[in-house]
Design a protein around this motif. Structure first.
Motif, PDB file in Angstrom:
ATOM      1  N   LEU A   3       0.844  -1.194   0.000  1.00  0.00           N
ATOM      2  CA  LEU A   3       0.000   0.000   0.000  1.00  0.00           C
ATOM      3  C   LEU A   3       0.880   1.246   0.000  1.00  0.00           C
ATOM      4  O   LEU A   3       1.768   1.397   0.849  1.00  0.00           O
ATOM      5  CB  LEU A   3      -0.902  -0.008   1.238  1.00  0.00           C
ATOM      6  CG  LEU A   3      -1.979   1.076   1.296  1.00  0.00           C
ATOM      7  CD1 LEU A   3      -3.002   0.894   0.180  1.00  0.00           C
ATOM      8  CD2 LEU A   3      -2.685   1.055   2.656  1.00  0.00           C
ATOM      9  N   THR A   4       0.639   2.144  -0.950  1.00  0.00           N
ATOM     10  CA  THR A   4       1.423   3.367  -1.065  1.00  0.00           C
ATOM     11  C   THR A   4       0.512   4.586  -1.039  1.00  0.00           C
ATOM     12  O   THR A   4      -0.714   4.476  -1.189  1.00  0.00           O
ATOM     13  CB  THR A   4       2.225   3.373  -2.380  1.00  0.00           C
ATOM     14  OG1 THR A   4       1.303   3.457  -3.484  1.00  0.00           O
ATOM     15  CG2 THR A   4       3.071   2.113  -2.516  1.00  0.00           C
ATOM     16  N   GLU A   5       1.130   5.740  -0.874  1.00  0.00           N
ATOM     17  CA  GLU A   5       0.367   6.986  -0.924  1.00  0.00           C
ATOM     18  C   GLU A   5      -0.287   7.159  -2.296  1.00  0.00           C
ATOM     19  O   GLU A   5      -1.373   7.724  -2.416  1.00  0.00           O
ATOM     20  CB  GLU A   5       1.289   8.174  -0.624  1.00  0.00           C
ATOM     21  CG  GLU A   5       1.722   8.273   0.823  1.00  0.00           C
ATOM     22  CD  GLU A   5       0.535   8.439   1.769  1.00  0.00           C
ATOM     23  OE1 GLU A   5      -0.417   9.174   1.425  1.00  0.00           O
ATOM     24  OE2 GLU A   5       0.552   7.814   2.858  1.00  0.00           O
ATOM     25  N   GLU A   6       0.399   6.667  -3.318  1.00  0.00           N
ATOM     26  CA  GLU A   6      -0.162   6.768  -4.670  1.00  0.00           C
ATOM     27  C   GLU A   6      -1.471   5.987  -4.784  1.00  0.00           C
ATOM     28  O   GLU A   6      -2.392   6.399  -5.491  1.00  0.00           O
ATOM     29  CB  GLU A   6       0.849   6.247  -5.697  1.00  0.00           C
ATOM     30  CG  GLU A   6       0.390   6.426  -7.144  1.00  0.00           C
ATOM     31  CD  GLU A   6       1.425   5.938  -8.133  1.00  0.00           C
ATOM     32  OE1 GLU A   6       1.073   5.851  -9.335  1.00  0.00           O
ATOM     33  OE2 GLU A   6       2.565   5.655  -7.731  1.00  0.00           O
ATOM     34  N   ASP A   7      -1.560   4.851  -4.098  1.00  0.00           N
ATOM     35  CA  ASP A   7      -2.806   4.067  -4.118  1.00  0.00           C
ATOM     36  C   ASP A   7      -3.964   4.891  -3.562  1.00  0.00           C
ATOM     37  O   ASP A   7      -5.071   4.882  -4.103  1.00  0.00           O
ATOM     38  CB  ASP A   7      -2.636   2.778  -3.311  1.00  0.00           C
ATOM     39  CG  ASP A   7      -1.631   1.823  -3.930  1.00  0.00           C
ATOM     40  OD1 ASP A   7      -1.478   1.851  -5.164  1.00  0.00           O
ATOM     41  OD2 ASP A   7      -1.004   1.058  -3.173  1.00  0.00           O
ATOM     42  N   TRP A   8      -3.700   5.608  -2.459  1.00  0.00           N
ATOM     43  CA  TRP A   8      -4.757   6.438  -1.865  1.00  0.00           C
ATOM     44  C   TRP A   8      -5.130   7.585  -2.801  1.00  0.00           C
ATOM     45  O   TRP A   8      -6.308   7.935  -2.930  1.00  0.00           O
ATOM     46  CB  TRP A   8      -4.313   6.985  -0.510  1.00  0.00           C
ATOM     47  CG  TRP A   8      -4.253   5.942   0.579  1.00  0.00           C
ATOM     48  CD1 TRP A   8      -3.145   5.412   1.147  1.00  0.00           C
ATOM     49  CD2 TRP A   8      -5.368   5.307   1.213  1.00  0.00           C
ATOM     50  NE1 TRP A   8      -3.474   4.474   2.104  1.00  0.00           N
ATOM     51  CE2 TRP A   8      -4.847   4.402   2.173  1.00  0.00           C
ATOM     52  CE3 TRP A   8      -6.759   5.405   1.074  1.00  0.00           C
ATOM     53  CZ2 TRP A   8      -5.651   3.605   2.976  1.00  0.00           C
ATOM     54  CZ3 TRP A   8      -7.570   4.613   1.887  1.00  0.00           C
ATOM     55  CH2 TRP A   8      -7.024   3.734   2.816  1.00  0.00           C
ATOM     56  N   ARG A   9      -4.120   8.172  -3.456  1.00  0.00           N
ATOM     57  CA  ARG A   9      -4.410   9.274  -4.395  1.00  0.00           C
ATOM     58  C   ARG A   9      -5.239   8.779  -5.572  1.00  0.00           C
ATOM     59  O   ARG A   9      -6.174   9.447  -6.016  1.00  0.00           O
ATOM     60  CB  ARG A   9      -3.106   9.904  -4.886  1.00  0.00           C
ATOM     61  CG  ARG A   9      -2.383  10.746  -3.854  1.00  0.00           C
ATOM     62  CD  ARG A   9      -1.321  11.626  -4.498  1.00  0.00           C
ATOM     63  NE  ARG A   9      -0.319  10.836  -5.200  1.00  0.00           N
ATOM     64  CZ  ARG A   9       0.794  10.387  -4.625  1.00  0.00           C
ATOM     65  NH1 ARG A   9       1.031  10.638  -3.338  1.00  0.00           N
ATOM     66  NH2 ARG A   9       1.664   9.679  -5.308  1.00  0.00           N
ATOM     67  N   ASN A  10      -4.884   7.595  -6.077  1.00  0.00           N
ATOM     68  CA  ASN A  10      -5.644   7.035  -7.193  1.00  0.00           C
ATOM     69  C   ASN A  10      -7.087   6.760  -6.783  1.00  0.00           C
ATOM     70  O   ASN A  10      -8.013   6.931  -7.587  1.00  0.00           O
ATOM     71  CB  ASN A  10      -4.989   5.741  -7.693  1.00  0.00           C
ATOM     72  CG  ASN A  10      -3.671   5.995  -8.405  1.00  0.00           C
ATOM     73  OD1 ASN A  10      -3.393   7.116  -8.829  1.00  0.00           O
ATOM     74  ND2 ASN A  10      -2.864   4.966  -8.541  1.00  0.00           N
ATOM     75  N   ARG A  11      -7.275   6.343  -5.543  1.00  0.00           N
ATOM     76  CA  ARG A  11      -8.629   6.045  -5.073  1.00  0.00           C
ATOM     77  C   ARG A  11      -9.504   7.302  -5.096  1.00  0.00           C
ATOM     78  O   ARG A  11     -10.700   7.240  -5.392  1.00  0.00           O
ATOM     79  CB  ARG A  11      -8.563   5.440  -3.673  1.00  0.00           C
ATOM     80  CG  ARG A  11      -9.932   5.136  -3.085  1.00  0.00           C
ATOM     81  CD  ARG A  11      -9.821   4.388  -1.759  1.00  0.00           C
ATOM     82  NE  ARG A  11     -11.126   4.390  -1.076  1.00  0.00           N
ATOM     83  CZ  ARG A  11     -12.142   3.595  -1.411  1.00  0.00           C
ATOM     84  NH1 ARG A  11     -12.007   2.726  -2.410  1.00  0.00           N
ATOM     85  NH2 ARG A  11     -13.284   3.646  -0.753  1.00  0.00           N
ATOM     86  N   GLU A  12      -8.891   8.443  -4.807  1.00  0.00           N
ATOM     87  CA  GLU A  12      -9.641   9.700  -4.829  1.00  0.00           C
ATOM     88  C   GLU A  12     -10.120  10.050  -6.232  1.00  0.00           C
ATOM     89  O   GLU A  12     -11.050  10.842  -6.399  1.00  0.00           O
ATOM     90  CB  GLU A  12      -8.772  10.824  -4.272  1.00  0.00           C
ATOM     91  CG  GLU A  12      -8.467  10.684  -2.785  1.00  0.00           C
ATOM     92  CD  GLU A  12      -7.502  11.746  -2.296  1.00  0.00           C
ATOM     93  OE1 GLU A  12      -7.083  12.593  -3.133  1.00  0.00           O
ATOM     94  OE2 GLU A  12      -7.165  11.736  -1.098  1.00  0.00           O
ATOM     95  N   LYS A  13      -9.478   9.456  -7.248  1.00  0.00           N
ATOM     96  CA  LYS A  13      -9.847   9.740  -8.642  1.00  0.00           C
ATOM     97  C   LYS A  13     -10.628   8.565  -9.253  1.00  0.00           C
ATOM     98  O   LYS A  13     -10.615   8.367 -10.464  1.00  0.00           O
ATOM     99  CB  LYS A  13      -8.582  10.015  -9.456  1.00  0.00           C
ATOM    100  CG  LYS A  13      -7.804  11.232  -8.952  1.00  0.00           C
ATOM    101  CD  LYS A  13      -6.516  11.430  -9.722  1.00  0.00           C
ATOM    102  CE  LYS A  13      -5.745  12.623  -9.174  1.00  0.00           C
ATOM    103  NZ  LYS A  13      -4.442  12.819  -9.868  1.00  0.00           N
ATOM    104  N   TRP A  14     -11.290   7.812  -8.401  1.00  0.00           N
ATOM    105  CA  TRP A  14     -12.020   6.631  -8.860  1.00  0.00           C
ATOM    106  C   TRP A  14     -12.953   6.963 -10.018  1.00  0.00           C
ATOM    107  O   TRP A  14     -12.994   6.234 -11.018  1.00  0.00           O
ATOM    108  CB  TRP A  14     -12.812   6.038  -7.691  1.00  0.00           C
ATOM    109  CG  TRP A  14     -13.629   4.832  -8.037  1.00  0.00           C
ATOM    110  CD1 TRP A  14     -14.835   4.809  -8.684  1.00  0.00           C
ATOM    111  CD2 TRP A  14     -13.296   3.454  -7.781  1.00  0.00           C
ATOM    112  NE1 TRP A  14     -15.291   3.516  -8.827  1.00  0.00           N
ATOM    113  CE2 TRP A  14     -14.356   2.660  -8.288  1.00  0.00           C
ATOM    114  CE3 TRP A  14     -12.231   2.827  -7.159  1.00  0.00           C
ATOM    115  CZ2 TRP A  14     -14.366   1.280  -8.190  1.00  0.00           C
ATOM    116  CZ3 TRP A  14     -12.240   1.445  -7.069  1.00  0.00           C
ATOM    117  CH2 TRP A  14     -13.291   0.686  -7.571  1.00  0.00           C
ATOM    118  N   ASN A  15     -13.703   8.034  -9.925  1.00  0.00           N
ATOM    119  CA  ASN A  15     -14.683   8.367 -10.967  1.00  0.00           C
ATOM    120  C   ASN A  15     -14.018   8.641 -12.312  1.00  0.00           C
ATOM    121  O   ASN A  15     -14.534   8.255 -13.363  1.00  0.00           O
ATOM    122  CB  ASN A  15     -15.528   9.567 -10.542  1.00  0.00           C
ATOM    123  CG  ASN A  15     -16.463   9.231  -9.399  1.00  0.00           C
ATOM    124  OD1 ASN A  15     -16.788   8.062  -9.162  1.00  0.00           O
ATOM    125  ND2 ASN A  15     -16.887  10.247  -8.662  1.00  0.00           N
TER     126      ASN A  15
END
Length: 497
Positions: free
Chosen positions: A434-446
């Protein structure tokens, strides 16, 4: 076409010397400009045997910085190269941005000598020409300058030069048996050349026909056109405004084709006992098919794309558990390296294609162009929009070369992704996943949701369809992946009879 060339054109020695010196100085200066502007230049030299191509290349490079160019004499493909699509070896040799690549013979050998000697049937010529045009268009649209020259000789001049070379003990090694066949079959070879030129002289990569009976004339004409091509390309680079489109997609791009992901039934699941039974059956069957793949020289390419934490790694592990490791390879693709950024984005994937007899597995792939590079603004809108066509052309070439392409999108719901993220965060043995990038990508799910749907709509083709795997249940997803690969290999074996 070729018969209209005036092969009596000549250039006297004094005029030649003056012009050639001026052209060489210009070319040396342009080489520096290409390096500064990061302009890749591809020079294709084709023509009759003994047309002076080798002497021309030697003349050119003597004036150039050897650190900024490469020369590729193209011979018959090696047994290793024959295991791949015919353009594979040329992708390997492409110059990076800022360098000049000279191809002494090229991909056009496939529609010239190979056809003359019946190594390629005439029926395949149209598809080969189509692939060549796509190849050159992709490179040109990526910024490369392409200069292609056909140096033409009369039959009389061809025979005379071959005889001169053959009688010279220092030059005789250069005369191949195939060269004599060109002279013997002059009319047939000329017809093949005319067909090639007519079908591959395009706006992005036109042919320059060169009258070659006078070597001085030929050299000056080639160099003049090469200089003009580079100057034009540099002007285009300088006058192209910086892309204001290197931005994440805006609201007007958030429309989509059919919602493929909404139709996925993520309630599908397997209980543990059923999972173990079906998994074992599938793995044994795949191991048996691996032997058939090897015996019949079939290249298999399995591509995994999906949401972060969708289970790609677990699916790949189960896919390979029982396979012979000598005949499969897993490639994982992250952000491109500095070397890879100096080439067309497909370059790094061409380099890692599995050869015949091999199962290749790609964890991520060229689809990053229309997913992360699109969303994060690493590719301009023009670049990611044209990538759909480039990808379809690429995969069509693979299919025509005998590949079995299998493409998976592993789909999970947002809630399931959050659950897996939290599990990784709380498990010291899984935190590295799990990386910070994973969390950032999740914010752009739509945004990714729209991009994935468009990707599937525009690149799911009859030759390379997408399989969307319901991934909320890992057991179901892992078995479904292996069973789909099995079906694809069986279909190819049946097609081959």
């Amino acid at each position: 076409m070729l018969e209209t060339l005036d092969l009596k054109l000549t250039l006297d020695k004094d005029t030649y010397k003056t012009q050639i010196e001026d052209l060489m100085r210009q070319l040396r200066s342009l080489q520096k400009a290409c390096w500064e502007q990061k302009l890749p230049v591809i020079v294709v030299l084709e023509g009759w045997a003994a047309a002076g191509k080798g002497a021309l290349v030697k003349k050119i490079v003597n004036y150039m910085d050897p650190r900024g160019f490469s020369v590729h004499p193209i011979l018959s493909p090696t047994p290793q190269e024959e295991r791949y699509p015919f353009l594979w070896r040329f992708w390997h040799k492409l110059p990076p941005r800022g360098r000049i690549g000279f191809f002494y013979h090229s991909w056009y050998t496939h529609v010239l000598e190979d056809r003359l000697f019946k190594r390629v049937p005439d029926a395949l010529a149209p598809s080969i020409i189509r692939d060549i045009n796509a190849f050159e268009r992709q490179l040109a649209e990526d910024g490369a300058a392409i200069a292609k020259f056909w140096i033409h000789l009369s039959r009389k001049e061809l025979k005379s030069r071959l005889k001169d070379y053959a009688s010279d003990e220092l030059e005789s090694w250069r005369v191949r048996p195939e060269d004599w066949q060109q002279a013997k079959n002059h009319e047939e070879y000329a017809t093949l050349a005319e067909e090639m030129i007519a079908n591959t002289s395009t706006g992005w990569a036109p042919w320059t026909l060169v009258e070659g009976d006078c070597e001085r004339w030929a050299r000056v004409k080639v160099l003049s056109q090469l200089v003009a091509t580079i100057v034009q390309a540099l002007d285009r680079v300088k006058n192209t405004p910086p892309s204001s489109l290197f931005l994440p997609p805006q609201e007007h791009l958030l429309t989509t084709e059919p919602d493929f992901l909404a139709k996925v039934d993520n309630s599908l699941h397997l209980v543990k006992d059923d999972y173990k039974h079906r998994l074992r059956q599938a793995q044994v069957e795949l191991r048996r098919l691996q032997l058939s793949v090897f015996k019949q020289n079939i290249p298999v390419l399995v591509i995994f794309e999906g949401w972060d934490a969708a289970g790609k790694g677990g699916a790949i592990k189960r896919l390979t558990d029982t396979l012979d490791p000598r005949s499969y390879k897993v490639n994982t693709f992250a952000a491109p390296t500095q070397e890879e950024l100096q080439h067309h984005y497909l370059w790094r994937f061409w380099r890692h294609l599995p050869g015949a007899r091999t199962i290749g597995i790609f964890d991520r792939s060229w689809y990053g162009r229309v997913l992360v590079e699109r969303i994060e603004g690493f590719a301009s809108e023009m670049e990611w929009r044209r990538a759909y066509q480039e990808i379809n052309e690429f995969e069509a070439q693979l299919k025509e070369s005998g590949y079995v392409p299998v493409k998976f999108w592993l789909h999970i719901t947002q809630d399931e992704q959050l659950k897996r993220f939290e599990e990784r965060q709380n498990n010291p043995f899984k935190q590295y996943k799990l990386t910070e990038e994973d969390w950032r990508n999740r914010e752009k799910w739509n945004l990714y949701y729209v991009a994935v749907n468009q990707m599937i709509a525009r690149t799911s083709t009859p030759v390379a369809p997408w399989t969307i795997i319901p991934g909320n249940d890992k057991y179901y997803a892992r078995v479904k992946v292996i069973e789909t690969v099995i079906e694809a290999i069986k279909a190819e074996l049946k097609r081959r009879g």
